[in-house]
Design an enzyme around this catalytic site. Structure first.
Site, mmCIF file in Angstrom:
data_model
loop_
_atom_site.group_PDB
_atom_site.id
_atom_site.type_symbol
_atom_site.label_atom_id
_atom_site.label_comp_id
_atom_site.label_asym_id
_atom_site.label_seq_id
_atom_site.Cartn_x
_atom_site.Cartn_y
_atom_site.Cartn_z
ATOM 1 N N HIS A 162 -6.819 9.406 -0.608
ATOM 2 C CA HIS A 162 -7.429 9.249 0.717
ATOM 3 C C HIS A 162 -6.638 9.791 1.906
ATOM 4 O O HIS A 162 -7.031 9.552 3.062
ATOM 5 C CB HIS A 162 -7.834 7.793 0.944
ATOM 6 C CG HIS A 162 -6.691 6.820 1.029
ATOM 7 N ND1 HIS A 162 -6.419 5.903 0.062
ATOM 8 C CD2 HIS A 162 -5.760 6.619 1.975
ATOM 9 C CE1 HIS A 162 -5.370 5.188 0.400
ATOM 10 N NE2 HIS A 162 -4.944 5.602 1.568
ATOM 11 N N HIS B 74 0.854 -1.183 0.000
ATOM 12 C CA HIS B 74 0.000 0.000 0.000
ATOM 13 C C HIS B 74 0.895 1.240 0.000
ATOM 14 O O HIS B 74 1.654 1.445 0.942
ATOM 15 C CB HIS B 74 -0.896 -0.026 1.240
ATOM 16 C CG HIS B 74 -1.848 1.123 1.309
ATOM 17 N ND1 HIS B 74 -2.929 1.228 0.476
ATOM 18 C CD2 HIS B 74 -1.861 2.223 2.087
ATOM 19 C CE1 HIS B 74 -3.578 2.343 0.755
ATOM 20 N NE2 HIS B 74 -2.951 2.973 1.729
ATOM 21 N N ASP C 214 -7.909 1.300 2.474
ATOM 22 C CA ASP C 214 -7.499 2.256 3.508
ATOM 23 C C ASP C 214 -8.161 3.609 3.371
ATOM 24 O O ASP C 214 -7.480 4.611 3.336
ATOM 25 C CB ASP C 214 -5.966 2.412 3.439
ATOM 26 C CG ASP C 214 -5.434 3.331 4.528
ATOM 27 O OD1 ASP C 214 -6.001 3.330 5.622
ATOM 28 O OD2 ASP C 214 -4.458 4.060 4.276
ATOM 29 N N ASP D 135 0.685 5.193 -0.085
ATOM 30 C CA ASP D 135 -0.149 6.390 -0.052
ATOM 31 C C ASP D 135 0.408 7.385 -1.058
ATOM 32 O O ASP D 135 1.590 7.730 -1.008
ATOM 33 C CB ASP D 135 -0.174 6.969 1.364
ATOM 34 C CG ASP D 135 -0.993 6.075 2.293
ATOM 35 O OD1 ASP D 135 -2.100 5.675 1.882
ATOM 36 O OD2 ASP D 135 -0.525 5.751 3.395
HETATM 37 ZN ZN LIG Z 1 -3.463 4.698 2.801
#
Ligand SMILES: [Zn+2]
Length: 1026
Positions: free
Chosen positions: A577, A260, A372, A262
């Site tokens: 997000h 993951h 997430d 970001d």
């Molecule tokens: Zn995230």
């Protein structure tokens, strides 16, 4: 036969095995101490520091200076390039040789002008394999470059992970040397680790745990760390244990590598580009070594970045995508916030994402992937389905602070009734380590035992990137089918979901939103990002509508498809997000605001070009040739501001047809009156509403003139500002906790009492100002326009606070157990009471342009132009305005803010009172421009007020086609006719990816195109134009 342990003592046997592989204790004599053999220093190491992130080709031209292991480099966000010259000793023939590199910065190894390996200590990647078995024929002398980012996996928070970054941090090079790696020791260590974990996790209640214990103990008996020839016997004992199989009914874990990343969070966008490269090149190295390894990877934007900045790596990725091992998932441009983006933005995430995956890899993603984000809109299932996706994976609801979500595998049904098969990996993580604990949690936590026998386990370091390691793969490989543990298979989302689909008869259904009972401050934090998002969504909508009108009206007009794609992608990127929720560092906020400025500047220019193509364009200053564009699908009568003499503006009431333009002709209509009474209160009236405002700007009364119905509850005051202490438990920018409600203080200190600004004409207005604290003030203008059914509050706040929350409240004369909130292409209801924990967990909720509280026959809507946080408790409607968290951005929301909200009382249901339309009107200003229109133009209209023509755009890559998107907004089944004045050759229904559906022909009548809708249904049309 095993040797009989001396005593019947589980503890000593277990700890003996633990110490045998400890990296802290007894490394002088235990197995761990033998993992690495001889070491050898580098021939030379030199360094070059750069403030900017520069390309490799530029970096290697620089002047490298000698440096040493142990030196520190920085400050934060700089880059240190190292030139590493090494020579592998001849004597290491047939050994596995690594470059061992340990630093608290994130490193990338470059070899022969290509990135080859990410090195991140926090991600347990500290070795670059130079050779697995040194041959005489191999080059022994090698030159490498290491690009070291002066930031950690999670940025550089000062004192805690989410604290604002320390700008002066230095990053130390702790180790850089050649080392012999003992593969046989590594294998045995993994065997021991898995056995020890099985002993610990199965506990004393399972005989299998004891079998693991005695196996490990006997392995210690057999194994002499100093004598590698003793390892084989120990290994075969372990293998025998792991090979004892389960029965057929055992749960199946579908292991998938994941990372993951970001797209921006505790580091800026620019660093994410390098994080992607570091993480993914490491995945490629692992794939070369591990033929079964499968990796899932989301976010088209990140692929696009790697394609642009690392073309060599991108073509390697493409090769593994073709093999079905590097698997693009999600189908969206980025992993966006699940609450705040508009319906059309959500659609564009899939449109841009799926088209990218199709173009680059020849495939559409089959799964929506959003592990997430902070809640999931009830409109998402329909948007997924319309984008070719019927499966969804997330896990974030495991973060709920109040209620435990009851399912892991279930059908999620959206507001229109569309179901999607949804899976929350029961291990409650998207960054597992492949450990025994992860596997046991997956089985134990599964809330659909007996209903779903397959689960996902996503393994690999995440959030800051990193991804899987060889050790994780080695762990999982051992326990593929080991009695008492779930079966483990390296799998893909498609294999997992196909399994779940094939046996879904017992699965439950969850209807409506997936509300996250946490992070509810993210509807409000970083107000300027929220404002930028709303305004840019509106602007791009208007550019598209105006450009389509220009395209149809004038042959020479060129639709700005490329520019619009660029601008949309900036907008979508900011919907990531951790950006639109405001949970990012200040550097990211600066980037995001700059992207909004780019969209505003370029978008305004494109809008003007399109508008000016709609009519003849007299030279500036010639006559009163002012035209007005209405991009909404209904006729509007509104007060607008027109250029007056010199720099002055003047107000006028105008009428503009639906999706059309008109020359400004001012209307003589009933006017507004504003009167100050002797006691200092002010009355405002426009024939529809009659407001009484006290000296502090509060609404003492708001009457619907026609029925004389009072809006404000008895003894209450509308437009009451209130300030709350806002100290969450940990996640500062993210969370507002229930207990903040106990700290309410009304804001009543007057700076300037209410006075009349405009006493009449087409607009009346009143202004006042209040002091919030020594540092913060509110100035407000309350506006009542002619013909307008709402009273508007133009607000300016100077905000210098710490851990405070500003809201505005309207106690209204309405009793209802539920309030209604606008969401993407629809609305939903949430309770106004606190009966159950599921009700009170929603003490702060999100909505888009409006919320409404209605009882039979009467209701009140609270509209806004850039806010997303709401709460309605009992009869008090509250809009959340500003927060002041200090982490991860120490300056979040400090400064001056401008925003508008409005109150609209109404008779009858909100649908029939056109609350939805008026909320659009508040957000989509009539666009005034200099131009002459021979006669009013109306391109489209819809004959049902329930159906909203939301989007008019050029079809992707089809210059002679338009795409129209309509949705049913009332929650009703209706038939509507779409009329158009444009010349339409053909019309097709299409999906959200704009693929025509030949199976359902469009039904055309003389009046237009007839369309049927189910409640909240979204329909898209492809119109081929002349
Ligand atoms: Zn995230």
């Amino acid at each position: 036969m095993y040797h009989q342990p001396v005593l019947k003592n589980r503890r000593t046997l277990l700890e003996r095995a633990e110490k045998f592989i400890s990296d802290i204790y007894f490394t002088d004599c235990n197995l761990r101490g033998r993992l690495f053999g001889d070491t050898h220093p580098l021939e030379s190491i030199t360094a070059f520091l750069s403030e900017k992130r520069i390309p490799y080709s530029e970096a290697i031209q620089q002047n490298f200076q000698p440096c040493n292991v142990g030196d520190a480099f920085g400050p934060t966000w700089w880059t240190c390039w190292f030139k590493v010259v090494l020579k592998i000793p001849e004597a290491w023939r047939e050994k596995e040789v690594h470059l061992r590199w340990e630093s608290d910065g994130e490193g990338m190894v470059w070899r022969d002008h290509q990135p080859v390996q990410g090195l991140t200590k926090e991600g347990e990647k500290t070795s670059y394999i130079l050779t697995e078995c040194l041959k005489d024929s191999e080059p022994h002398g090698i030159t490498l470059y290491v690009e070291l980012a002066c930031n950690g996996l999670f940025g550089a928070g000062q004192g805690s992970m989410i604290a604002a970054p320390d700008p002066k941090r230095k990053f130390t090079l702790q180790k850089a040397e050649l080392v012999v790696f003992n593969q046989d020791v590594s294998e045995l260590l993994t065997d021991f680790e898995m056995l020890v974990d099985i002993v610990k996790l199965l506990g004393e209640g399972e005989q299998r745990g004891f079998q693991a214990l005695f196996t490990a103990n006997e392995m210690v008996n057999l194994c002499d760390p100093a004598n590698p020839s003793s390892f084989a016997a120990a290994r075969s004992l372990a293998q025998k244990f792991f090979a004892q199989k389960n029965g057929e009914s055992q749960h199946v874990v579908h292991a998938m590598g994941h990372c993951h990343i970001d797209s921006a969070w505790l580091w800026p966008y620019e660093e994410t580009i390098r994080k992607c490269a570091r993480s993914w090149v490491t995945v490629i190295r692992l794939m070369e070594k591990n033929p079964e390894f499968v990796f899932t990877c989301s976010q088209a934007q990140q692929f696009q970045w790697v394609k642009s900045w690392y073309p060599g790596l991108f073509s390697e990725i493409k090769r593994f995508v073709q093999k079905g091992r590097f698997i693009p998932v999600g189908g969206t441009w980025v992993e966006m916030d699940g609450n705040l983006p508009s319906g059309e933005s959500m659609v564009r995430h899939f449109l841009h994402g799926q088209n990218f995956f199709k173009d680059e890899f020849g495939l559409y993603c089959k799964e929506f992937w959003l592990p997430d984000t902070f809640g999931y809109s009830a409109q998402l299932p329909q948007i997924m389905k319309g984008s070719g996706i019927s499966r969804f994976l997330t896990q974030k609801l495991s973060w709920n602070l109040v209620n435990t979500f009851p399912h892991n595998t279930f059908f999620w049904e959206g507001i229109d009734g569309t179901p999607v098969l949804t899976h929350f990996p029961p291990g409650n993580s998207y960054g597992m380590m492949g450990k025994v604990e992860d596997l046991i949690n997956t089985v134990k936590n599964n809330k659909d035992k007996g209903r779903a026998n397959h689960s996902a386990a996503l393994f690999g370091f995440g959030d800051g990137g990193g991804g899987p390691t060889q050790l994780m793969l080695d762990r999982l490989q051992r326990v593929r089918d080991t009695d008492c543990l779930p079966k483990v298979q390296m799998s893909s989302p498609d294999v997992l979901f196909s399994q779940l689909e094939s046996d879904s008869s017992l699965l439950c259904t969850w209807v409506g939103e997936l509300f996250l009972e946490l992070h509810n401050g993210t509807y409000t934090t970083q107000a300027k990002i929220k404002l930028g998002n709303r305004q840019c969504e509106v602007l791009l909508h208007d550019v598209e509508v105006a450009s389509c009108l220009a395209l149809c009206k004038r042959d020479s007009f060129k639709y700005p498809a490329c520019k619009l794609q660029e601008l949309w992608r900036l907008l979508l990127l900011n919907q990531f997000h951790d950006v639109i929720p405001g949970s990012c560092i200040e550097m990211v906020v600066e980037d995001a605001l700059q992207y909004y400025d780019e969209i505003r500047t370029t978008g305004s220019r494109l809008l003007l070009v399109a508008c000016e193509s709609l009519g003849s364009f007299p030279g500036k200053g010639v006559g009163s040739s002012t035209a007005v564009l209405n991009t909404l699908p209904w006729e509007r009568t509104e007060v607008i501001s027109l250029p007056g003499e010199g720099t002055k503006t003047r107000l006028a009431l105008v009428r503009v047809p639906s999706v059309g333009v008109a020359q400004v002709t001012e209307m003589a209509e009933p006017t507004v009156s504003v009167t100050m009474m002797v006691d200092g209160t002010i009355m405002m009236e426009n024939g529809l509403l009659k407001a009484t405002i006290d000296q502090t700007g509060r609404l003492m009364s708001l009457l619907l003139v026609q029925t004389n119905r009072e809006t404000i509850s008895q003894g209450g005051f509308g437009n009451q500002f209130s300030l709350f202490d806002d100290v969450p438990l940990y996640w500062d920018a993210w969370d507002v906790m229930d207990y903040h409600l106990q700290t309410r203080k009304p804001v009543i200190e007057l700076v300037e009492p209410a006075k009349v600004v405009r006493s009449g004409g087409v607009q009346g207005s009143v202004s006042f100002s209040l002091r919030i604290s020594g540092n913060s003030t509110i100035r407000q203008e309350i506006i009542l326009d002619a013909c307008c059914p709402y009273i508007k509050f133009n607000t300016e706040v100077d905000w210098e606070e710490a851990h405070k929350f500003l809201k505005v409240e309207f106690p209204v004369q309405v009793r209802s157990p539920n309030a209604t909130y606008e969401i993407q292409f629809g609305h939903l209801q949430r309770p106004t009471h606190r009966n159950t924990s599921w009700d009170w967990a929603r003490f702060e909720v999100w909505g888009h342009k409006w919320a409404d509280l209605s009882e039979h026959g009467f209701g009140v809507a609270l509209l806004n132009d850039s806010k997303y946080g709401y709460s309605v408790h009992e009869n008090i409607m509250t809009l959340s305005l500003l927060r002041a968290p200090k982490a991860p951005d120490a300056n979040a929301d400090m400064g001056c803010h401008n925003f508008t909200y409005a109150l609209m009382p109404h008779t009858g249901p909100f649908q029939e009172a056109s609350v939805i339309q008026y909320a659009y009107n508040l957000n989509f200003p009539l666009r005034v421009y200099h131009g002459a229109i021979s006669e009013p133009l109306s391109a489209f209209s819809v004959n049902s007020p329930a159906v909203i023509l939301e989007t008019i755009k050029q079809a992707e890559r089809r210059e002679n086609a338009l795409v129209l998107r309509l949705h049913e907004s009332h929650g009703s089944s209706v038939t509507a006719t779409l009329s158009t004045s444009l010349l339409v050759k053909e019309a097709w229904h299409c999906d959200l990816l704009e693929r025509p559906d030949p199976s359902t022909p469009v039904s055309k009548t003389s009046a237009g195109i007839s369309l049927t809708f189910k409640p909240f249904q979204i329909r898209s049309l492809l119109l081929i134009i002349e």
